[in-house]
Design an enzyme around this catalytic site. Structure first.
Site, PDB file in Angstrom:
ATOM      1  N   LYS A 118       3.661  51.732  13.460  1.00 28.72           N
ATOM      2  CA  LYS A 118       3.627  50.655  14.459  1.00 28.72           C
ATOM      3  C   LYS A 118       3.211  51.263  15.782  1.00 28.72           C
ATOM      4  O   LYS A 118       3.463  52.441  16.034  1.00 28.72           O
ATOM      5  CB  LYS A 118       5.006  50.009  14.615  1.00 28.72           C
ATOM      6  CG  LYS A 118       4.959  48.609  15.164  1.00 28.72           C
ATOM      7  CD  LYS A 118       4.733  47.601  14.043  1.00 28.72           C
ATOM      8  CE  LYS A 118       4.496  46.207  14.519  1.00 28.72           C
ATOM      9  NZ  LYS A 118       4.511  45.251  13.388  1.00 28.72           N
ATOM     10  N   ASP A 158      -0.063  42.248  16.113  1.00 30.67           N
ATOM     11  CA  ASP A 158       1.351  41.865  16.127  1.00 30.67           C
ATOM     12  C   ASP A 158       1.507  40.990  17.374  1.00 30.67           C
ATOM     13  O   ASP A 158       0.497  40.423  17.853  1.00 30.67           O
ATOM     14  CB  ASP A 158       2.261  43.104  16.157  1.00 30.67           C
ATOM     15  CG  ASP A 158       3.723  42.772  15.865  1.00 30.67           C
ATOM     16  OD1 ASP A 158       4.065  42.556  14.700  1.00 30.67           O
ATOM     17  OD2 ASP A 158       4.540  42.708  16.808  1.00 30.67           O
TER      18      ASP A 158
HETATM   19  P1  NDP Z   1       2.082  36.054  18.726  1.00 24.33           P
HETATM   20  O1  NDP Z   1       1.918  36.878  19.934  1.00 24.33           O
HETATM   21  O2  NDP Z   1       0.911  35.363  18.131  1.00 24.33           O
HETATM   22  O3  NDP Z   1       3.200  34.945  18.973  1.00 24.33           O
HETATM   23  C1  NDP Z   1       4.478  35.298  19.358  1.00 24.33           C
HETATM   24  C2  NDP Z   1       5.274  34.022  19.624  1.00 24.33           C
HETATM   25  O4  NDP Z   1       6.639  34.373  19.842  1.00 24.33           O
HETATM   26  C3  NDP Z   1       4.814  33.305  20.874  1.00 24.33           C
HETATM   27  O5  NDP Z   1       5.094  31.940  20.751  1.00 24.33           O
HETATM   28  C4  NDP Z   1       5.682  33.965  21.950  1.00 24.33           C
HETATM   29  O6  NDP Z   1       5.866  33.160  23.097  1.00 24.33           O
HETATM   30  C5  NDP Z   1       6.988  34.128  21.218  1.00 24.33           C
HETATM   31  N1  NDP Z   1       7.709  35.297  21.730  1.00 24.33           N
HETATM   32  C6  NDP Z   1       7.280  36.567  21.763  1.00 24.33           C
HETATM   33  N2  NDP Z   1       8.179  37.371  22.323  1.00 24.33           N
HETATM   34  C7  NDP Z   1       9.211  36.581  22.666  1.00 24.33           C
HETATM   35  C8  NDP Z   1      10.448  36.821  23.289  1.00 24.33           C
HETATM   36  N3  NDP Z   1      10.805  38.056  23.676  1.00 24.33           N
HETATM   37  N4  NDP Z   1      11.284  35.763  23.455  1.00 24.33           N
HETATM   38  C9  NDP Z   1      10.923  34.508  23.065  1.00 24.33           C
HETATM   39  N5  NDP Z   1       9.746  34.225  22.471  1.00 24.33           N
HETATM   40  C10 NDP Z   1       8.910  35.242  22.273  1.00 24.33           C
HETATM   41  O7  NDP Z   1       2.766  37.013  17.651  1.00 24.33           O
HETATM   42  P2  NDP Z   1       2.888  36.828  16.070  1.00 24.33           P
HETATM   43  O8  NDP Z   1       2.976  35.405  15.706  1.00 24.33           O
HETATM   44  O9  NDP Z   1       1.860  37.667  15.452  1.00 24.33           O
HETATM   45  O10 NDP Z   1       4.289  37.548  15.792  1.00 24.33           O
HETATM   46  C11 NDP Z   1       5.525  36.836  15.734  1.00 24.33           C
HETATM   47  C12 NDP Z   1       6.540  37.658  14.955  1.00 24.33           C
HETATM   48  O11 NDP Z   1       6.057  37.860  13.620  1.00 24.33           O
HETATM   49  C13 NDP Z   1       6.833  39.054  15.500  1.00 24.33           C
HETATM   50  O12 NDP Z   1       8.176  39.372  15.236  1.00 24.33           O
HETATM   51  C14 NDP Z   1       5.926  39.948  14.648  1.00 24.33           C
HETATM   52  O13 NDP Z   1       6.402  41.274  14.593  1.00 24.33           O
HETATM   53  C15 NDP Z   1       6.043  39.255  13.318  1.00 24.33           C
HETATM   54  N6  NDP Z   1       4.990  39.518  12.347  1.00 24.33           N
HETATM   55  C16 NDP Z   1       3.671  39.314  12.649  1.00 24.33           C
HETATM   56  C17 NDP Z   1       2.704  39.519  11.692  1.00 24.33           C
HETATM   57  C18 NDP Z   1       1.263  39.224  11.940  1.00 24.33           C
HETATM   58  O14 NDP Z   1       0.478  39.323  11.005  1.00 24.33           O
HETATM   59  N7  NDP Z   1       0.860  38.838  13.133  1.00 24.33           N
HETATM   60  C19 NDP Z   1       3.041  40.031  10.363  1.00 24.33           C
HETATM   61  C20 NDP Z   1       4.457  40.150  10.123  1.00 24.33           C
HETATM   62  C21 NDP Z   1       5.368  39.913  11.097  1.00 24.33           C
HETATM   63  P3  NDP Z   1       4.921  33.386  24.387  1.00 24.33           P
HETATM   64  O15 NDP Z   1       3.626  32.734  24.044  1.00 24.33           O
HETATM   65  O16 NDP Z   1       5.659  32.716  25.473  1.00 24.33           O
HETATM   66  O17 NDP Z   1       4.794  34.861  24.581  1.00 24.33           O
HETATM   67  O1  2IT Z   2       4.752  43.328  11.133  1.00 16.57           O
HETATM   68  C1  2IT Z   2       3.716  43.295  10.436  1.00 16.57           C
HETATM   69  O2  2IT Z   2       3.771  43.392   9.202  1.00 16.57           O
HETATM   70  C2  2IT Z   2       2.429  43.124  11.111  1.00 16.57           C
HETATM   71  N1  2IT Z   2       2.408  42.948  12.318  1.00 16.57           N
HETATM   72  C3  2IT Z   2       1.161  43.225  10.327  1.00 16.57           C
HETATM   73  C4  2IT Z   2       0.767  44.651  10.115  1.00 16.57           C
HETATM   74  C5  2IT Z   2      -0.588  44.857   9.474  1.00 16.57           C
HETATM   75  O3  2IT Z   2      -0.950  46.038   9.374  1.00 16.57           O
HETATM   76  O4  2IT Z   2      -1.249  43.906   9.080  1.00 16.57           O
END
Ligand code: NDP
Ligand code: 2IT
Length: 441
Positions: A118, A158
């Site tokens: 990460k 992420d």
């Molecule tokens: P994005 O940046 O696309 O979206 C994040 C969302 O969560 C936004 O709505 C954001 O609000 C909100 N958010 C972020 N930080 C906070 C906080 N500290 N408090 C409250 N709300 C918060 O990220 P992703 O959708 O990609 O990721 C969301 C989660 O999923 C994370 O935990 C990530 O690690 C996990 N994840 C992501 C993957 C991926 O493929 N992208 C894969 C597996 C897991 P705002 O717009 O106001 O910042």
């Molecule tokens: O938390 C996760 O699994 C991710 N943000 C995706 C990682 C990846 O390499 O696609």
């Protein structure tokens, strides 16, 4: 744990993630004396290496700005280091160490050959212009490009890192190395990205949920689902749920939550999608425009305000605490499937498991994202691209395989499937066997 607590006293998220894994694999660990002989736990808990660096860049006013940059290469016993990059003001070593640690077990569960990593920065893309984001991404890559590669370490997105940021980082990586390789996943479709990668985490979580519901013969149709977040994961979770006839009652961002007691329509989803993806707007703006059917809770998470059958937290770590968990259970919530990484505190996890509800930890339920990243690496290696149907069908198979590993290792004496124990044990066993076979290093 006591030893790690002494060595890393300022890293609460990291210690939380490690404690969850080591306590849930205890039984199986003690069955194999070789694990202890090889000191596997300590070697698996401490990352292989950590890069920390300064990132300086110039903003639109000509001011020189400085952020921290990190990449944690946690473990590559079963494949190249693999994991996302997070850009958010809250990023620190503890958060990235917990994410890299979790990623190692998650990637092991996917059935594909990927180690865990990460990275990220305390840079926040929010409110920055495209050119500022580009200059930051280039400065970040200037430091990191030497330490990644298609067989070394393959980053992805992420929080705060989506297609735009991956594009800029990949572009600079290519410039510095003068090679076109599959070193990033989540790339644009025109330059090696996989179809379905944007959808994969959210869709994968819904597929995992369907597998869980099937164990109790529950139909998803008509069930009320509370989602948090409104980013990549949350939006595609909502999209698939609506397609399957579920009722989506909430979303949120870091400023507050919306609650739609009668559920969101397809048109309303399209509006939110455009607001967040095209305009990078705030969820409050949607609430303002739909005051008749939507309530806004400023500064609040959804859990205490919604009536739901199922919760799919998809924002960030520790966004469901013990009180939130009790509120969800009191309203009749019977399933929690985590899109975010470690969104439930230890206390919340205990509440869910004690209540014997269907509870899937992120490392199982959100593994669809990194799985399709693995499929992107496979396509890049072949110089081919597969159809959306082919990728989606492989994603469904992988989520099913992850579910069945959880079932194998997590079934308890009373028949309850403890997905935390199942996912941690199955993920651990593969990495542990590989580490023993590869000798001490
Ligand atoms: P994005 O940046 O696309 O979206 C994040 C969302 O969560 C936004 O709505 C954001 O609000 C909100 N958010 C972020 N930080 C906070 C906080 N500290 N408090 C409250 N709300 C918060 O990220 P992703 O959708 O990609 O990721 C969301 C989660 O999923 C994370 O935990 C990530 O690690 C996990 N994840 C992501 C993957 C991926 O493929 N992208 C894969 C597996 C897991 P705002 O717009 O106001 O910042
Ligand atoms: O938390 C996760 O699994 C991710 N943000 C995706 C990682 C990846 O390499 O696609």
């Amino acid at each position: 744990m006591a030893d790690l607590g002494r060595r890393f006293p300022n890293e609460p998220e990291y210690l939380q993630a490690v404690e969850e894994v080591v306590t849930s694999i205890e039984d199986v660990y003690n069955e194999y004396p070789a694990f202890e002989r090889y000191n596997l736990i300590e070697r698996l808990c401490i990352p292989d290496r950590i890069y920390t660096f300064r990132v300086s860049w110039v903003d639109d006013q000509g001011k020189v700005r400085t952020n921290m940059g990190y990449r944690i290469q946690h473990n590559n016993a079963i494949g190249p280091y693999k994991g996302g990059i997070r850009f958010h003001s809250s990023v620190n070593l503890s958060i990235l160490k917990f994410l890299a640690f979790e990623q190692t077990f998650k990637n092991s569960l996917t059935t594909l050959a990927m180690g865990g990593a990460k990275g990220g920065s305390d840079f926040s893309p929010r409110g920055k212009s495209d050119m500022e984001v580009m200059r930051f991404c280039q400065a970040f890559m200037n430091e990191l490009y030497r330490n990644i590669g298609p067989h070394t370490d393959v980053p992805a997105g992420d929080i705060g890192v989506g297609g735009r940021e991956v594009g800029y980082m990949f572009g600079w990586y290519k410039k510095m190395t003068r090679e076109f390789t599959g070193t990033f996943t989540g790339k644009g479709i025109d330059f090696g990205g996989s179809l379905m990668r944007p959808e994969a985490t959210g869709y994968g979580n819904v597929y995992f949920l369907l597998n869980m519901l099937a164990t109790r013969a529950i139909d998803l149709k008509g069930k009320r689902v509370a989602i948090s977040g409104s980013g990549n994961v949350a939006l595609y979770t909502a999209k698939k749920l609506l397609e399957l006839g579920a009722v989506v009652v909430s979303m949120s961002d870091s400023d507050g939550s919306i609650y739609l007691p009668d559920g969101m329509t397809g048109e309303q989803f399209d509006e939110i999608f455009e607001l967040k993806m095209a305009y990078r707007g705030r969820i409050r703006e949607f609430a303002d425009a739909h005051a008749d059917c939507c309530t806004y809770f400023p500064g609040e998470r959804p859990w205490k305000h919604v009536k739901c059958d199922i919760a799919m937290p998809s924002a960030t770590q520790n966004e469901i605490d013990g009180d939130d968990a009790r509120a969800l259970l009191a309203q009749g919530c019977f399933a929690v499937s985590e899109g975010a990484n470690m969104p439930s505190t230890r206390e919340a996890v205990h509440e869910f498991i004690d209540a014997r509800i269907l509870y899937a930890p992120g490392k199982a339920a959100n593994a669809g994202g990194v799985s399709v990243s693995g499929l992107e690496m496979a396509q890049n290696a072949q110089m081919l691209s597969w159809s959306a149907e082919e990728v989606d069908s492989k994603l469904r198979d992988i989520m099913k395989a992850i579910h069945s590993q959880c079932e194998t290792y997590g079934r308890e004496a009373d028949g309850y499937i403890n997905y935390v124990k199942g996912a941690n044990t199955a993920g651990f066993m593969k990495v542990a066997r590989a580490m023993i076979a590869e000798g001490i290093s």
